[in-house]
Design a protein around this motif. Structure first.
Motif, PDB file in Angstrom:
ATOM      1  N   UNK A 154     -34.051  13.358  35.619  1.00  0.00           N
ATOM      2  CA  UNK A 154     -35.408  13.298  35.088  1.00  0.00           C
ATOM      3  C   UNK A 154     -36.128  11.988  35.419  1.00  0.00           C
ATOM      4  N   UNK A 155     -37.458  12.030  35.288  1.00  0.00           N
ATOM      5  CA  UNK A 155     -38.254  10.809  35.330  1.00  0.00           C
ATOM      6  C   UNK A 155     -38.082  10.099  33.993  1.00  0.00           C
ATOM      7  N   UNK A 156     -37.533   8.897  34.047  1.00  0.00           N
ATOM      8  CA  UNK A 156     -37.291   8.121  32.829  1.00  0.00           C
ATOM      9  C   UNK A 156     -38.343   7.036  32.636  1.00  0.00           C
ATOM     10  N   UNK A 157     -39.434   7.115  33.374  1.00  0.00           N
ATOM     11  CA  UNK A 157     -40.498   6.123  33.263  1.00  0.00           C
ATOM     12  C   UNK A 157     -41.343   6.391  32.015  1.00  0.00           C
ATOM     13  N   UNK A 158     -41.731   5.327  31.337  1.00  0.00           N
ATOM     14  CA  UNK A 158     -42.614   5.426  30.176  1.00  0.00           C
ATOM     15  C   UNK A 158     -44.045   5.230  30.668  1.00  0.00           C
ATOM     16  N   UNK A 159     -44.859   6.273  30.589  1.00  0.00           N
ATOM     17  CA  UNK A 159     -46.194   6.229  31.189  1.00  0.00           C
ATOM     18  C   UNK A 159     -47.157   5.462  30.272  1.00  0.00           C
ATOM     19  N   UNK A 160     -47.055   4.149  30.314  1.00  0.00           N
ATOM     20  CA  UNK A 160     -47.863   3.291  29.452  1.00  0.00           C
ATOM     21  C   UNK A 160     -49.236   3.017  30.029  1.00  0.00           C
ATOM     22  N   UNK A 161     -49.482   3.395  31.278  1.00  0.00           N
ATOM     23  CA  UNK A 161     -50.759   3.129  31.938  1.00  0.00           C
ATOM     24  C   UNK A 161     -51.484   4.451  32.166  1.00  0.00           C
ATOM     25  N   UNK A 162     -52.630   4.608  31.501  1.00  0.00           N
ATOM     26  CA  UNK A 162     -53.379   5.853  31.633  1.00  0.00           C
ATOM     27  C   UNK A 162     -53.860   6.086  33.061  1.00  0.00           C
ATOM     28  N   UNK A 163     -53.996   5.018  33.838  1.00  0.00           N
ATOM     29  CA  UNK A 163     -54.483   5.134  35.213  1.00  0.00           C
ATOM     30  C   UNK A 163     -53.353   5.282  36.222  1.00  0.00           C
ATOM     31  N   UNK A 164     -52.136   5.499  35.757  1.00  0.00           N
ATOM     32  CA  UNK A 164     -50.996   5.631  36.674  1.00  0.00           C
ATOM     33  C   UNK A 164     -51.238   6.813  37.613  1.00  0.00           C
ATOM     34  N   UNK A 203     -23.627  21.577  36.027  1.00  0.00           N
ATOM     35  CA  UNK A 203     -22.930  21.301  37.278  1.00  0.00           C
ATOM     36  C   UNK A 203     -23.746  20.606  38.332  1.00  0.00           C
ATOM     37  N   UNK A 204     -24.853  19.976  37.931  1.00  0.00           N
ATOM     38  CA  UNK A 204     -25.703  19.260  38.874  1.00  0.00           C
ATOM     39  C   UNK A 204     -25.834  17.814  38.422  1.00  0.00           C
ATOM     40  N   UNK A 205     -25.680  16.886  39.349  1.00  0.00           N
ATOM     41  CA  UNK A 205     -25.814  15.468  39.037  1.00  0.00           C
ATOM     42  C   UNK A 205     -27.276  15.145  38.764  1.00  0.00           C
ATOM     43  N   UNK A 206     -27.542  14.580  37.592  1.00  0.00           N
ATOM     44  CA  UNK A 206     -28.893  14.152  37.251  1.00  0.00           C
ATOM     45  C   UNK A 206     -29.143  12.755  37.801  1.00  0.00           C
ATOM     46  N   UNK A 207     -30.424  12.407  37.948  1.00  0.00           N
ATOM     47  CA  UNK A 207     -30.821  11.104  38.469  1.00  0.00           C
ATOM     48  C   UNK A 207     -31.952  10.559  37.606  1.00  0.00           C
ATOM     49  N   UNK A 208     -31.702   9.465  36.897  1.00  0.00           N
ATOM     50  CA  UNK A 208     -32.761   8.816  36.116  1.00  0.00           C
ATOM     51  C   UNK A 208     -33.586   7.941  37.067  1.00  0.00           C
ATOM     52  N   UNK A 209     -34.905   8.126  37.021  1.00  0.00           N
ATOM     53  CA  UNK A 209     -35.757   7.389  37.948  1.00  0.00           C
ATOM     54  C   UNK A 209     -37.038   6.964  37.226  1.00  0.00           C
ATOM     55  N   UNK A 210     -37.639   5.834  37.638  1.00  0.00           N
ATOM     56  CA  UNK A 210     -37.404   4.992  38.810  1.00  0.00           C
ATOM     57  C   UNK A 210     -37.093   3.593  38.306  1.00  0.00           C
ATOM     58  N   UNK A 211     -35.848   3.190  38.335  1.00  0.00           N
ATOM     59  CA  UNK A 211     -35.396   1.918  37.782  1.00  0.00           C
ATOM     60  C   UNK A 211     -36.040   0.756  38.531  1.00  0.00           C
TER      61      UNK A 211
END
Length: 558
Positions: free
Chosen positions: A158-168, A198-206
């Motif tokens: 999943x996308x683990x980013x916190x969308x703190x910017x409304x203009x992102x 059975x699928x490897x998850x990926x936390x993004x975007x560090x």
């Protein structure tokens, strides 16, 4: 996914038998052109010196392949994808190399790669609006089962980013929202569901791409947080992913001076990847770069240096080298090993992590698809779960004139805006609707045509989509403003993120679906006609034009 118990000695034997070139090749995840393993495509020759995807696997022995639709043309139908996957895995087996990690971006919502009849689940922000961690886990599980059925074992979600910017401009609805605690709970739920399937998850975007107005595809985002702000805002969902046992973490091509005063993009930063992610946070899984053809990682260094610097920083997998640059990057890595800039031990460590993930996924024993599982792709119960989630996500931000639901005798509706035809088709199942499609950035003539069509209607529905940004494509905002000025009863349906309401806060009614999938549009139509009660709550805070809070996180308090 499989336990690693008893696998270490097997992995070491495999590693010991590999040449430095084979180990280096295992660290690349490459795109291919075409939808069949043995179908020639001239672009493969231009990029890799071979004609067919199977030839690429046999000759260059990469660690993985990443699937895309569009220009690459890998994804047309589940059965075709499964055949492609099996063909590539057979090519690896016949060449005596290791099975492949087959990967794609399957986030749900706006970023969905598998074509129908695969299930299209709502995206992260929609699921966050429903505040249902169990649904996030269940949808990630069914998505993983469908991915695994077509041979994909590594999901860039999943996308683990916190969308703190409304203009992102690049995260937005892909995020679980602006609240770190909610994002943490739902990120962990997604990881658990995906890996149970059975699928490897990926936390993004560090270390976090949520608080920037710059897209790392086209520029270099600079995150100006101090360390305390980063720990409070960006870290919680990333830490939650690690605590949930996430198999991989994707780096962001973004600069965070508080974490690396040298100003290197995180992908190339040893203090960020090795110092923070590995040593401080204790992550020993696979670190994969974001795509290496993006501007955010290429702005300061040549393509050959990017690959070497990423490995020196501590990453394991090098994703999607720029067109035609794979062999340049592979040779640069080998030259760095020969010169001592990269040690053989460093190469060995990353290859070991990649092999460990393949073992964990069961690929070393059986990398092929299961026909019985393929038959479950797009199963009725999967589609029903996606529909329920889309229904629960719909958020009614305002309805000051009590326009919704439509009265039973409403018969004269206009649907207009960006993608009006798709919503009009769903609405037309319940009530007749006239459609005036305007496109993503309507010119004044199209706006005038829609306004003329709006006069005298029982209701006007204007569709906006911030994927076609109302800030940089002002035609959408001009359309809504002009429609509102007619005095016709007006409902705006935002099928992108909900921030659009700040562009026209005076509209009588505003619904957010967070997505334009069929399920989301069906939910919007059902809400307009009273067949679905809008229960979603904002997973973000929406600032007004003056920067002050327009709508609070959690609005409305239902």
């Amino acid at each position: 996914m499989n336990d690693l118990t008893g696998g270490d000695s097997r992995l070491e034997r495999l590693l010991d038998a590999m040449s430095p070139r084979d180990k280096a090749a295992q660290l690349f995840v490459l795109p291919v052109h075409g939808d069949a393993a043995h179908a020639a495509d001239p672009r493969n020759r231009a990029w890799y010196g071979v004609d067919r995807p199977a030839d690429l696997v046999a000759r260059h022995r990469p660690g993985g392949i990443v699937y895309f639709g569009g220009e690459h043309g890998n994804l047309r139908h589940p059965r075709q994808i499964a055949a492609l996957s099996d063909g590539l895995q057979r090519a690896a087996r016949d060449a005596g190399t290791l099975p492949l990690l087959l990967a794609t971006d399957q986030e749900g919502g706006a970023v969905t790669r598998l074509p129908r009849p695969a299930t299209r689940t709502p995206g992260a922000m929609a699921l966050a609006a429903a505040r249902d961690a169990a649904a996030v886990r269940d949808l990630a599980l069914l998505t993983a089962r469908e991915l695994r059925a077509v041979g994909v074992t590594h999901a860039y979600a999943p996308v683990a980013d916190v969308n703190a910017c409304a203009a992102n401009p690049v995260i937005g609805v892909r995020s679980f929202g602006s609240d770190p605690r909610l994002a943490a709970v739902l990120t962990a739920a997604h990881v658990e569901g995906s890996q149970a399937g059975g699928v490897a998850a990926t936390a993004k975007h560090f270390p976090g791409h949520g608080d920037t107005a710059v897209d790392s595809h086209t520029g270099v985002p600079v995150i100006t947080h101090d360390r305390d702000t980063w720990e409070r805002l960006d870290l919680p969902p990333l830490r939650a992913a690690l605590d949930a046992g996430v198999a991989s973490v994707m780096t962001g091509h973004l600069v965070v001076p508080a974490l690396d005063p040298a100003g290197l993009p995180a992908t190339l930063s040893r203090p960020v990847i090795t110092g923070l992610l590995r040593d401080t946070l204790g992550f020993d899984g696979v670190v994969v770069t974001d795509a290496l053809d993006m501007r955010g990682v290429r702005a300061r260094f040549g393509d050959d240096r990017v690959a070497v610097l990423a490995l020196k920083a501590g990453v394991d997998l090098l994703l999607k080298p720029p067109a035609g640059r794979f062999l340049t990057q592979l040779e640069a890595v080998l030259a760095a090993v020969r010169s001592g800039e990269l040690t053989e031990e460093r190469l060995h460590a990353s290859a070991r992590r990649v092999l460990r993930l393949k073992h964990r996924l069961g690929l070393l024993d059986d990398p092929f698809t299961d026909p019985a599982a393929l038959a479950r792709v797009g199963a009725p119960e999967h589609l029903a779960a996606a529909r329920r989630a889309a229904d629960r996500a719909v958020t009614l931000l305002t309805d000051r004139d009590r326009l919704l639901p439509l009265p039973p005798d409403a018969r004269d509706l206009l649907v207009t805006g960006c993608g009006a035809a798709a919503l009009g088709a769903e609405l037309d199942r319940r009530v007749p609707a006239t459609v005036v499609e305007t496109g993503p950035d309507p010119a004044p003539g199209r706006v005038a045509g829609a306004v003329a069509a709006a006069r005298g209607r029982d209701l006007v529905v204007a569709v906006t989509d911030r994927a076609w940004d109302t800030r940089t494509r002002p035609g959408q905002a001009a359309l809504v403003t002009a429609l509102n000025a007619t005095g016709a009863p007006l409902v705006v349906v935002a099928v992108g993120d909900p921030y659009d309401i700040a562009r026209f806060p005076g509209v009588p009614a505003f619904l957010a679906t967070y997505s334009r999938t069929t399920e989301a549009l069906r939910a919007a139509a059902a809400t307009l006609t009273g067949h679905n009660i809008p229960r979603g709550r904002l997973p973000v805070t929406i600032p007004g034009p003056d920067g002050r809070e327009l709508y609070a996180f959690g609005h409305p308090d239902v």
